[in-house]
Design a protein around this motif. Structure first.
Motif, PDB file in Angstrom:
ATOM      1  N   ALA A 159      76.467  60.691  14.736  1.00 16.73           N
ATOM      2  CA  ALA A 159      75.873  59.406  15.881  1.00 16.73           C
ATOM      3  C   ALA A 159      74.278  59.431  15.597  1.00 16.73           C
ATOM      4  N   GLN A 160      73.619  60.495  15.311  1.00 19.39           N
ATOM      5  CA  GLN A 160      72.166  60.399  15.263  1.00 19.39           C
ATOM      6  C   GLN A 160      71.922  59.751  13.754  1.00 19.39           C
ATOM      7  N   VAL A 161      72.470  60.094  12.713  1.00 17.60           N
ATOM      8  CA  VAL A 161      72.247  59.385  11.549  1.00 17.60           C
ATOM      9  C   VAL A 161      72.783  58.134  11.415  1.00 17.60           C
ATOM     10  N   ALA A 162      74.012  57.652  11.984  1.00 14.80           N
ATOM     11  CA  ALA A 162      74.381  56.463  11.993  1.00 14.80           C
ATOM     12  C   ALA A 162      73.433  55.567  12.936  1.00 14.80           C
ATOM     13  N   GLU A 163      72.699  56.047  14.082  1.00 16.58           N
ATOM     14  CA  GLU A 163      71.777  55.438  14.747  1.00 16.58           C
ATOM     15  C   GLU A 163      70.593  54.977  14.052  1.00 16.58           C
ATOM     16  N   TRP A 164      69.981  56.061  13.140  1.00 13.81           N
ATOM     17  CA  TRP A 164      68.843  55.593  12.360  1.00 13.81           C
ATOM     18  C   TRP A 164      69.249  54.630  11.315  1.00 13.81           C
ATOM     19  N   LEU A 165      70.449  54.641  10.640  1.00 15.64           N
ATOM     20  CA  LEU A 165      70.723  53.660   9.743  1.00 15.64           C
ATOM     21  C   LEU A 165      70.784  52.505  10.220  1.00 15.64           C
ATOM     22  N   SER A 166      71.333  52.293  11.402  1.00 16.60           N
ATOM     23  CA  SER A 166      71.716  50.973  12.003  1.00 16.60           C
ATOM     24  C   SER A 166      70.284  49.907  12.158  1.00 16.60           C
ATOM     25  N   LEU A 167      69.210  51.037  11.955  1.00 14.19           N
ATOM     26  CA  LEU A 167      67.712  50.323  12.178  1.00 14.19           C
ATOM     27  C   LEU A 167      67.288  49.683  10.875  1.00 14.19           C
ATOM     28  N   ASN A 168      68.154  49.959   9.595  1.00 10.65           N
ATOM     29  CA  ASN A 168      67.555  49.494   8.448  1.00 10.65           C
ATOM     30  C   ASN A 168      67.347  47.976   8.224  1.00 10.65           C
ATOM     31  N   HIS A 169      66.151  47.966   7.887  1.00 15.45           N
ATOM     32  CA  HIS A 169      65.708  46.231   7.639  1.00 15.45           C
ATOM     33  C   HIS A 169      65.966  45.586   6.538  1.00 15.45           C
ATOM     34  N   ASP A 170      66.287  46.313   5.373  1.00 16.88           N
ATOM     35  CA  ASP A 170      66.808  45.672   3.985  1.00 16.88           C
ATOM     36  C   ASP A 170      68.227  45.385   4.259  1.00 16.88           C
ATOM     37  N   LEU A 171      68.291  44.028   4.357  1.00 22.56           N
ATOM     38  CA  LEU A 171      69.474  43.270   4.441  1.00 22.56           C
ATOM     39  C   LEU A 171      69.617  42.094   3.444  1.00 22.56           C
ATOM     40  N   SER A 172      69.054  42.894   2.283  1.00 20.24           N
ATOM     41  CA  SER A 172      68.711  41.546   1.279  1.00 20.24           C
ATOM     42  C   SER A 172      69.869  41.568   0.161  1.00 20.24           C
ATOM     43  N   LEU A 173      70.492  42.561   0.093  1.00 22.72           N
ATOM     44  CA  LEU A 173      71.714  42.650  -0.958  1.00 22.72           C
ATOM     45  C   LEU A 173      73.127  42.570  -0.405  1.00 22.72           C
ATOM     46  N   VAL A 174      73.754  43.506  -0.289  1.00 23.44           N
ATOM     47  CA  VAL A 174      75.162  43.027   0.308  1.00 23.44           C
ATOM     48  C   VAL A 174      75.107  42.421   1.479  1.00 23.44           C
ATOM     49  N   ALA A 175      74.245  43.310   2.380  1.00 25.68           N
ATOM     50  CA  ALA A 175      74.079  42.762   3.935  1.00 25.68           C
ATOM     51  C   ALA A 175      73.481  41.385   4.042  1.00 25.68           C
ATOM     52  N   SER A 176      73.122  40.659   3.032  1.00 23.50           N
ATOM     53  CA  SER A 176      72.733  39.206   3.115  1.00 23.50           C
ATOM     54  C   SER A 176      73.562  38.386   3.696  1.00 23.50           C
ATOM     55  N   ALA A 177      75.104  38.834   3.465  1.00 23.94           N
ATOM     56  CA  ALA A 177      75.867  37.930   3.655  1.00 23.94           C
ATOM     57  C   ALA A 177      76.510  37.926   5.407  1.00 23.94           C
ATOM     58  N   THR A 178      75.876  39.026   5.891  1.00 25.47           N
ATOM     59  CA  THR A 178      76.372  39.038   7.353  1.00 25.47           C
ATOM     60  C   THR A 178      75.665  37.939   8.222  1.00 25.47           C
ATOM     61  N   GLY A 179      74.481  37.470   7.892  1.00 23.58           N
ATOM     62  CA  GLY A 179      73.814  36.844   8.832  1.00 23.58           C
ATOM     63  C   GLY A 179      73.107  37.445   9.856  1.00 23.58           C
ATOM     64  N   LEU A 180      72.884  38.724  10.016  1.00 22.29           N
ATOM     65  CA  LEU A 180      72.400  39.593  10.945  1.00 22.29           C
ATOM     66  C   LEU A 180      70.771  39.366  10.920  1.00 22.29           C
ATOM     67  N   ASP A 181      70.145  39.887  11.952  1.00 17.26           N
ATOM     68  CA  ASP A 181      68.742  39.997  12.125  1.00 17.26           C
ATOM     69  C   ASP A 181      68.210  41.192  11.380  1.00 17.26           C
TER      70      ASP A 181
END
Length: 305
Positions: free
Chosen positions: A211-233
């Motif tokens: 849970a702790q590691v997942a919480e840290w990773l949920s803060l990742n700012h780099d949404l420019s690759l795969v994550a760019s399709a999510t439309g998330l902030d």
């Protein structure tokens, strides 16, 4: 690209799974294809790039798409995930104090990525350094964590996790000399996807550490690759109003792009990893690699929604 022979995995050009009977809504996602992703990755491979990809359905527990997922490749900053796991385990066991202060004056300067080098605060607690490492890919913060826990401990944790195709080789450096390891870290798409699946299923070390590691990773700012399709902030995406669960970590270096994570929506959930090593000869070479990640992101969104 080739695939390691085994019974439960589909090749990069593998067939879709499905039956003629009516399937539950989430299981029906398995019939969706990744045609555009296959073409983009095959085009990259044909141009000389090394490509490794793995998608695993979290409900069914087996491969949706796999291509050279057993191959070990450099993964850049994505390799800090085992370091974060070791730090979280130390916090839980009491071997590390989350509020222990680390002064950056005792560290060798590194400017490749991150924000701590630009902050006035010369010292930060370990817990804040973990947040910087996960959220901004902060190389100096990661080096501070690594100096505290030690590279042997991270390597032992990798072995304890059963990762035989992954390794953390060195700290981050601005310049790598002939006596330095050639890369920060190595990994395979299969193992990276497995680690992220285990994190969201609370199976990494303990539920608390997961849970702790997942919480840290949920803060990742780099949404420019795969994550760019999510439309998330990029700066606030841990509580999406559309019920999208997402955690990820990216890795970048010269000619290296890598991303692993978990994407889950109302229809399905998937752990994924994609590594591309390419000749960064021009901006167009780089953009073709980036576009393959974004194509995968679009088809992942179709899969989970």
């Amino acid at each position: 690209m080739g695939t390691e022979p085994r019974k439960d995995a589909e090749s990069l050009r593998g067939s879709r799974r499905g039956t003629s009977r009516r399937l539950p809504r989430r299981a029906a996602a398995g019939r969706r294809s990744f045609t555009a992703t296959l073409k983009a990755l095959d085009d990259l491979a044909a141009s000389g790039a090394k490509v490794s990809v793995r998608l695993t359905d979290l409900d069914r527990g087996h491969s949706v798409l796999a291509g050279d997922d057993f191959v070990t490749l450099p993964v850049g900053g994505l390799g800090v995930v085992p370091l974060l796991i070791e730090v979280a385990a130390g916090f839980e066991s009491g071997q590390l104090d989350p509020l222990e202060i680390v002064d950056r004056s005792g560290l060798e300067a590194v400017t490749v990525a991150g924000v701590w080098q630009h902050l006035k605060a010369p010292a930060l607690p370990l817990a804040d350094l973990a947040v910087l490492t996960a959220s901004t890919g902060d190389a100096l913060a990661a080096n501070a964590l690594l100096s505290r826990v030690g590279l042997p401990a991270v390597r032992a944790r990798i072995e304890q996790l059963g990762l035989t195709h992954s390794a953390m080789l060195d700290r981050f450096r601005d310049v790598r000399g002939p006596d330095d390891a050639p890369h920060v870290a190595l990994g395979s798409a299969r193992e990276l996807a497995e680690v992220f699946a285990a994190l969201v299923n609370s199976k990494v070390v303990s539920p608390g550490v997961s849970a702790q590691v997942a919480e840290w990773l949920s803060l990742n700012h780099d949404l420019s690759l795969v994550a760019s399709a999510t439309g998330l902030d990029p700066f606030s995406h841990d509580d999406d109003v559309h019920g999208l669960l997402f955690i990820n970590k990216t890795g970048r270096d010269a000619g290296i792009r890598a991303e692993a994570g978990v994407l889950a929506g109302p229809r399905a959930g998937v752990s994924y990893a994609l590594i591309v090593c390419f000749d960064d000869l021009s901006i167009m070479h780089r953009m073709r690699a980036h576009e393959a990640f974004r194509t995968l992101g679009m088809e992942l969104m179709e899969y989970v929604f």
